[in-house]
Design a protein around this motif. Sequence first.
Motif, PDB file in Angstrom:
ATOM      1  N   GLY A 149       0.835  -1.276  -0.088  1.00 46.91           N
ATOM      2  CA  GLY A 149       0.098  -0.040   0.149  1.00 46.91           C
ATOM      3  C   GLY A 149       0.961   1.363   0.006  1.00 46.91           C
ATOM      4  N   ILE A 150       0.287   2.456   0.243  1.00 49.51           N
ATOM      5  CA  ILE A 150       0.997   3.598   0.227  1.00 49.51           C
ATOM      6  C   ILE A 150       2.208   3.474   1.155  1.00 49.51           C
ATOM      7  N   ALA A 151       1.830   2.929   2.451  1.00 45.34           N
ATOM      8  CA  ALA A 151       2.761   2.914   3.330  1.00 45.34           C
ATOM      9  C   ALA A 151       4.001   2.024   3.078  1.00 45.34           C
ATOM     10  N   GLY A 152       3.821   0.848   2.540  1.00 37.09           N
ATOM     11  CA  GLY A 152       4.837   0.144   1.896  1.00 37.09           C
ATOM     12  C   GLY A 152       5.732   0.613   0.991  1.00 37.09           C
ATOM     13  N   ILE A 153       4.894   1.259   0.007  1.00 40.62           N
ATOM     14  CA  ILE A 153       5.683   2.087  -1.175  1.00 40.62           C
ATOM     15  C   ILE A 153       6.617   3.071  -0.738  1.00 40.62           C
ATOM     16  N   ARG A 171       0.681  -9.400  -1.435  1.00 44.87           N
ATOM     17  CA  ARG A 171       0.302 -10.475  -1.830  1.00 44.87           C
ATOM     18  C   ARG A 171      -0.858 -10.478  -2.956  1.00 44.87           C
ATOM     19  N   GLU A 172      -1.521  -9.062  -3.314  1.00 48.08           N
ATOM     20  CA  GLU A 172      -2.333  -9.060  -4.566  1.00 48.08           C
ATOM     21  C   GLU A 172      -1.550  -8.851  -5.743  1.00 48.08           C
ATOM     22  N   SER A 173      -2.115  -8.957  -6.853  1.00 44.95           N
ATOM     23  CA  SER A 173      -1.284  -8.685  -8.059  1.00 44.95           C
ATOM     24  C   SER A 173      -0.824  -7.681  -8.394  1.00 44.95           C
ATOM     25  N   ASP A 183     -10.629   8.066  -5.229  1.00 47.88           N
ATOM     26  CA  ASP A 183     -10.985   8.896  -6.351  1.00 47.88           C
ATOM     27  C   ASP A 183     -10.125  10.298  -6.260  1.00 47.88           C
ATOM     28  N   LYS A 184     -10.741  10.834  -5.104  1.00 49.34           N
ATOM     29  CA  LYS A 184      -9.679  11.936  -4.833  1.00 49.34           C
ATOM     30  C   LYS A 184      -9.481  11.833  -3.135  1.00 49.34           C
ATOM     31  N   THR A 185      -8.514  12.575  -2.677  1.00 52.83           N
ATOM     32  CA  THR A 185      -8.090  12.532  -1.346  1.00 52.83           C
ATOM     33  C   THR A 185      -8.324  13.720  -0.616  1.00 52.83           C
ATOM     34  N   SER A 331       1.098  -3.654   6.233  1.00 52.52           N
ATOM     35  CA  SER A 331      -0.100  -4.779   5.621  1.00 52.52           C
ATOM     36  C   SER A 331      -1.451  -3.971   5.814  1.00 52.52           C
ATOM     37  N   GLY A 332      -1.470  -2.708   6.405  1.00 54.28           N
ATOM     38  CA  GLY A 332      -2.598  -2.227   6.017  1.00 54.28           C
ATOM     39  C   GLY A 332      -3.912  -2.660   6.689  1.00 54.28           C
ATOM     40  N   TYR A 333      -5.026  -2.540   5.978  1.00 51.34           N
ATOM     41  CA  TYR A 333      -6.254  -2.885   6.752  1.00 51.34           C
ATOM     42  C   TYR A 333      -7.299  -3.444   5.751  1.00 51.34           C
ATOM     43  N   THR A 355     -20.728   0.597   0.346  1.00 48.61           N
ATOM     44  CA  THR A 355     -19.610   1.146   1.145  1.00 48.61           C
ATOM     45  C   THR A 355     -19.004   2.402   0.711  1.00 48.61           C
ATOM     46  N   GLY A 356     -18.156   3.054   1.364  1.00 49.62           N
ATOM     47  CA  GLY A 356     -17.427   4.188   1.224  1.00 49.62           C
ATOM     48  C   GLY A 356     -16.534   3.868  -0.033  1.00 49.62           C
ATOM     49  N   LEU A 357     -15.777   2.692   0.135  1.00 47.90           N
ATOM     50  CA  LEU A 357     -14.960   2.341  -0.867  1.00 47.90           C
ATOM     51  C   LEU A 357     -15.600   2.213  -2.518  1.00 47.90           C
ATOM     52  N   LYS A 413     -15.902  14.326   2.496  1.00 47.43           N
ATOM     53  CA  LYS A 413     -15.525  14.456   1.116  1.00 47.43           C
ATOM     54  C   LYS A 413     -16.285  13.597   0.007  1.00 47.43           C
ATOM     55  N   HIS A 414     -17.068  12.587   0.436  1.00 42.37           N
ATOM     56  CA  HIS A 414     -18.039  12.012  -0.187  1.00 42.37           C
ATOM     57  C   HIS A 414     -19.126  12.946  -0.400  1.00 42.37           C
ATOM     58  N   ALA A 415     -19.553  13.526   0.756  1.00 40.86           N
ATOM     59  CA  ALA A 415     -20.810  14.503   0.687  1.00 40.86           C
ATOM     60  C   ALA A 415     -20.569  15.700  -0.393  1.00 40.86           C
ATOM     61  N   ASP A 547      -4.970   8.295   8.218  1.00 38.97           N
ATOM     62  CA  ASP A 547      -5.270   8.404   7.002  1.00 38.97           C
ATOM     63  C   ASP A 547      -3.831   8.549   6.219  1.00 38.97           C
ATOM     64  N   ILE A 548      -4.066   9.280   4.696  1.00 41.26           N
ATOM     65  CA  ILE A 548      -2.693   9.045   4.112  1.00 41.26           C
ATOM     66  C   ILE A 548      -1.542   9.884   4.690  1.00 41.26           C
ATOM     67  N   PRO A 549      -1.854  11.275   4.871  1.00 41.55           N
ATOM     68  CA  PRO A 549      -0.833  12.002   5.396  1.00 41.55           C
ATOM     69  C   PRO A 549       0.070  11.406   6.488  1.00 41.55           C
ATOM     70  N   ASP A 550      -0.706  10.903   7.583  1.00 41.01           N
ATOM     71  CA  ASP A 550      -0.090  10.167   8.774  1.00 41.01           C
ATOM     72  C   ASP A 550       0.623   8.956   8.158  1.00 41.01           C
ATOM     73  N   THR A 551       0.094   8.330   7.245  1.00 40.31           N
ATOM     74  CA  THR A 551       0.746   6.962   6.888  1.00 40.31           C
ATOM     75  C   THR A 551       1.801   7.201   6.234  1.00 40.31           C
ATOM     76  N   VAL A 552       2.094   8.395   5.410  1.00 44.65           N
ATOM     77  CA  VAL A 552       3.308   8.531   4.773  1.00 44.65           C
ATOM     78  C   VAL A 552       4.295   9.034   5.653  1.00 44.65           C
TER      79      VAL A 552
HETATM   80  C1  LIG Z   1     -13.672   5.067   1.734  1.00 45.13           C
HETATM   81  C2  LIG Z   1     -12.097   5.419   2.226  1.00 45.13           C
HETATM   82  C3  LIG Z   1     -11.828   6.792   1.585  1.00 45.13           C
HETATM   83  C4  LIG Z   1     -10.593   7.379   2.252  1.00 45.13           C
HETATM   84  N1  LIG Z   1     -10.148   8.548   1.705  1.00 45.13           N
HETATM   85  C5  LIG Z   1      -8.936   9.072   2.044  1.00 45.13           C
HETATM   86  C6  LIG Z   1      -8.786  10.268   1.782  1.00 45.13           C
HETATM   87  O1  LIG Z   1      -9.359  10.734   1.054  1.00 45.13           O
HETATM   88  N2  LIG Z   1      -7.470  10.904   2.266  1.00 45.13           N
HETATM   89  C7  LIG Z   1      -6.853   9.993   3.255  1.00 45.13           C
HETATM   90  O2  LIG Z   1      -5.774  10.504   3.606  1.00 45.13           O
HETATM   91  N3  LIG Z   1      -7.033   8.752   3.591  1.00 45.13           N
HETATM   92  C8  LIG Z   1      -8.325   8.387   3.018  1.00 45.13           C
HETATM   93  N4  LIG Z   1      -8.493   7.069   3.443  1.00 45.13           N
HETATM   94  C9  LIG Z   1      -7.542   6.106   4.388  1.00 45.13           C
HETATM   95  C10 LIG Z   1      -6.471   5.694   3.283  1.00 45.13           C
HETATM   96  O3  LIG Z   1      -6.970   4.504   2.622  1.00 45.13           O
HETATM   97  C11 LIG Z   1      -5.545   4.966   4.366  1.00 45.13           C
HETATM   98  O4  LIG Z   1      -4.845   5.741   4.992  1.00 45.13           O
HETATM   99  C12 LIG Z   1      -4.309   4.315   3.427  1.00 45.13           C
HETATM  100  O5  LIG Z   1      -4.682   3.600   2.230  1.00 45.13           O
HETATM  101  C13 LIG Z   1      -3.505   3.303   4.323  1.00 45.13           C
HETATM  102  O6  LIG Z   1      -2.441   2.719   3.499  1.00 45.13           O
HETATM  103  P1  LIG Z   1      -1.499   1.473   4.005  1.00 45.13           P
HETATM  104  O7  LIG Z   1      -0.636   1.136   3.094  1.00 45.13           O
HETATM  105  O8  LIG Z   1      -1.362   1.520   5.509  1.00 45.13           O
HETATM  106  O9  LIG Z   1      -2.718   0.414   3.888  1.00 45.13           O
HETATM  107  P2  LIG Z   1      -3.415  -0.390   2.413  1.00 45.13           P
HETATM  108  O10 LIG Z   1      -3.759   0.577   1.596  1.00 45.13           O
HETATM  109  O11 LIG Z   1      -4.350  -1.271   3.358  1.00 45.13           O
HETATM  110  O12 LIG Z   1      -1.914  -1.370   2.140  1.00 45.13           O
HETATM  111  C14 LIG Z   1      -1.784  -2.396   2.480  1.00 45.13           C
HETATM  112  C15 LIG Z   1      -1.453  -3.550   1.428  1.00 45.13           C
HETATM  113  O13 LIG Z   1      -0.840  -4.493   2.052  1.00 45.13           O
HETATM  114  C16 LIG Z   1      -1.054  -5.887   1.414  1.00 45.13           C
HETATM  115  N5  LIG Z   1      -1.050  -6.860   2.604  1.00 45.13           N
HETATM  116  C17 LIG Z   1      -1.755  -7.087   3.580  1.00 45.13           C
HETATM  117  N6  LIG Z   1      -1.386  -8.098   4.159  1.00 45.13           N
HETATM  118  C18 LIG Z   1      -0.183  -8.742   3.455  1.00 45.13           C
HETATM  119  C19 LIG Z   1       0.417  -9.800   3.712  1.00 45.13           C
HETATM  120  N7  LIG Z   1       0.443 -10.493   4.996  1.00 45.13           N
HETATM  121  N8  LIG Z   1       1.655  -9.987   2.863  1.00 45.13           N
HETATM  122  C20 LIG Z   1       1.687  -9.193   1.810  1.00 45.13           C
HETATM  123  N9  LIG Z   1       0.877  -8.002   1.520  1.00 45.13           N
HETATM  124  C21 LIG Z   1      -0.013  -7.795   2.367  1.00 45.13           C
HETATM  125  C22 LIG Z   1      -2.558  -5.501   0.983  1.00 45.13           C
HETATM  126  O14 LIG Z   1      -2.894  -6.418  -0.098  1.00 45.13           O
HETATM  127  C23 LIG Z   1      -2.290  -4.001   0.570  1.00 45.13           C
HETATM  128  O15 LIG Z   1      -1.814  -3.913  -0.733  1.00 45.13           O
HETATM  129  C24 LIG Z   1      -9.638   6.424   2.971  1.00 45.13           C
HETATM  130  C25 LIG Z   1     -10.134   4.979   3.219  1.00 45.13           C
HETATM  131  C26 LIG Z   1     -11.390   4.651   3.021  1.00 45.13           C
HETATM  132  C27 LIG Z   1     -11.734   3.246   3.380  1.00 45.13           C
END
Ligand SMILES: Cc1cc2nc3c(=O)[nH]c(=O)nc-3n(C[C@H](O)[C@H](O)[C@H](O)COP(=O)(O)OP(=O)(O)OC[C@H]3O[C@@H](n4cnc5c(N)ncnc54)[C@H](O)[C@@H]3O)c2cc1C
Lengths: 660, 185
Positions: A149-153, A171-173, A183-185, A331-333, A355-357, A413-415, A547-552
């Motif tokens: 995800g964005i954290a790992g990247i 683990r995904e493709s 869509d937008k953040t 590994s995100g959520y 859902t929101g997603l 954001k959605h509203a 959220d994304i800023p904190d994640t990055v």
């Molecule tokens: C509907 C919705 C809207 C959002 N809008 C915003 C927004 O506008 N602005 C904002 O800042 N934030 C937004 N967020 C929050 C944002 O999605 C998260 O902050 C961000 O995506 C977190 O990134 P991450 O890399 O931690 O997790 P993820 O994006 O979940 O990435 C985790 C990755 O790890 C992989 N993975 C998991 N387990 C394993 C494993 N065991 N082995 C290998 N790979 C694995 C997964 O497949 C995935 O690709 C939104 C969230 C939702 C649900």
Amino acid sequence: MRIGVFVCHCGSNIAGTVDVERVAREALKLPGVVFSDTNKYTCSAPGQESVCSAIKENALDRVVIASCSPRMHEATFRKMIAEKTDLNPYMLEIANIREQCSWVHKDREQGTRKACDLVAMAVAKVSCDRELFTTNLPVERRALVIGGGIAGIQAALDIADAGFPVTLVERESSIGGKMVMLDKTFPTMDCSACICTPKMSEAAENPNIEIKSLTEVESVSGYIGSFDVTLREKAKYVDYDVCTGCGLCETKCPTKKIPSEFNQGLSTRTAIYKPFPQAVPSKPTIDAEHCKKLQSGKCGVCEKVCPTGAIRYDDVDRVTTQRYGAIVVASGYELIDWTGLYGEYGAGRYPDVITGLQFERIVNASGPTEGHILRPSDRTEPKTTVIVKCVGSRDPNKGVSYCSRACCMYAAKHAHQYLDKVPDGTCYVFYMDVRCAGKGYDEFYMRTLQDGAIYVRGRVSKIYPEGDGLVCMGEDTLSGEIVRVKADMVVLETAMVPSRGSDVLASKLNVQRGPEGFFTEAHPKLRPVETNTAGVYLAGVAQGPKDIPDTVAQAGAVASKVIGLFARGQIESNPMLSKVDVSRCSGCRACVDVCPYGALGLVQANLRENSRKVTRTVCQVNEGLCQGCGACSVACRSGALDLLGFSDEGIMQEVEMLCQ
Amino acid sequence: MSVTSDAVAAEARSRAEGAASPEGGAGSPWQPKILAFCCNWCTYAGADLAGLNRMNYPADIRLLRVPCSGRVNPQHVLRALQDGCDGVLVCGCHPGDCHYVSGNYYAKRRMMVFKRLLEYSGLRPGRFQVRWISGSEAGKFRDTVVSVTEQISQMGPMASDAPSLEALAGADALLEAARGAGDAR
Ligand SMILES: Cc1cc2nc3c(=O)[nH]c(=O)nc-3n(C[C@H](O)[C@H](O)[C@H](O)COP(=O)(O)OP(=O)(O)OC[C@H]3O[C@@H](n4cnc5c(N)ncnc54)[C@H](O)[C@@H]3O)c2cc1C
């Protein structure tokens, strides 16, 4: 023996409840103690200075510091002793009179008595301490990042930019995680794809980053600086060295009706597929479960049309092992499965409750509706949309007790997005609270209100169909009235929960998870990206909703920790390991079976016993593998094994001292 | 076996008071001495968190830090009970969450066998307890301390608890006989 006891005031943190002067006076009565003193802040520079000069002036050979938890400053004080005195840093014990005394007891007399006991126990233990010596272990300068995800990247890019090789396992493709689906953040409303996909391709092009998609961690052994990790890369059925990613196979694949994961089930995909056009790696894989050829042997269209002959129906999983110095868990959520929890919202039976997603995909220009807001059931534009927040969040009876943190903002954001695209539409937001702490966040929420979003304070208690729409019923807790809103579409902002398989991953990595299932950081304030297992770090939602800023930001912090470790190139070994007294060892192997690390083995040793040379089987400790848990020392029937730093004698002396 | 029935509790309390002021005069009231062996990674961290959260609990407990609950030797526990502690706790990570993979399983089996031995020979249940508290369970730590302290206080001092003392007298031999019990994989 010349023991010195130093009691810390910690400002008023300790001195407020504990009479530190009395603790210091009492300490002088203990056997071996020749010096005691108090300090306002022992950990500060002047505090450390005064301890060090007292050690020198009084020729102290053992030190007890009564202060905060050893988990907080034991390392600080060890370092101080090692660097500024001639004493061995392991001739030190800490009495925890803050976290486990002054902060939890109000009564001054009781607190002081307890502090005296704790100091006495530490004095008893320090009397048994022995000099211990560390050795330097090499660090493999290669990082493993789990989760793309964005954290790992971000973590991978930052580590790779410092010149160190990184394996990014997803683990995904494709990498991209949830962010690439958005869509937008908020709050700036940058197009998510425009800021996420460039990072994805940057990672793909960086010579220091190896991306392994469809890959998971199979097993992990070793320790900081040298983890041996086995990865399983699932069969892709496409030879990536040959495939050019032209996409012809996808257009010809006859199996077309598989719900698209990327579009959250709102569109379909083929059996050989790339999850989305900008996927990285930019090459397709075959979904074996749905592929006709792989299931029944009949078809083979993709192989026929592939211009480069890249299709490999006989592909198998590849298992490889590699050594890494550090591991990043990103590994995100997932979103909570609301359908199983909310029967009153239709449990998934009403197609227009999404859902929101899913909303993110609907509003996205390259999504299933090409960015037109059309509800799933009949592809018409919803004139009234209801957004429900905290679905599963902050509700221990239904879902989870915590706040998912990003939803208040993305609900706004959605509203905003809805009202922007459907100017004559009406948007209601049912909320519990509006939590918009963050730079520019509250302003964003205010703008959404100005856009015309109607915020109603209360949970929706029921959603039921009426005519071709849905009725959302709930109490407006501000007016105390029951409200019924006739909606064309309902968006549920659902709780973030740990990625599936987090429990298994945690046990493979030997890291802890909190009660909600997210990975636990070593210290909530001071060590937010480390775990209690040295060399394993946390980034993104894997550690907790954000959220994304904190994640990055967190990913950057992780990278700096990893780069720091790699720059040092070596780490000090932990000398608090098991030690065998071969003269007492009978070679019974009870310890060998107990050790979870395989650190104990039996060897033939030449010994002198009763002035005779004998060759016997005895136990041997592999110091590279021993982690210092001490389980073997209890299993040893002849008392030959002991744990340095937590010796049998030391523990017994502590017990005896308390009993006096 | 019901040791918390009112009569027993009242008796224990009166015994406790007697022990605290041997001359029968006024003195500081008896307070139990409770030793808790806590693993560094979970329960000790949970106790630290209770501190960070400024939770309040009785001051009769003393924590002894060990790397892992698997480090605790039944002999340590026995010595504590023989030499003056009124109660002993052994605490570690939840089963499955051990920082050292399996240390708490060994602790669990060893301590359960040991506890049964002691109780079989007369130790009052409650004097020696084993609990699993994680690093994030500050509240559980506090609640455990509160309840254990209450139980031990009700039982009164070890010194006036004849059945328990008797149990400890023969325990060294029992322990020797039971060495390594529970360690089989
Ligand atoms: C509907 C919705 C809207 C959002 N809008 C915003 C927004 O506008 N602005 C904002 O800042 N934030 C937004 N967020 C929050 C944002 O999605 C998260 O902050 C961000 O995506 C977190 O990134 P991450 O890399 O931690 O997790 P993820 O994006 O979940 O990435 C985790 C990755 O790890 C992989 N993975 C998991 N387990 C394993 C494993 N065991 N082995 C290998 N790979 C694995 C997964 O497949 C995935 O690709 C939104 C969230 C939702 C649900």
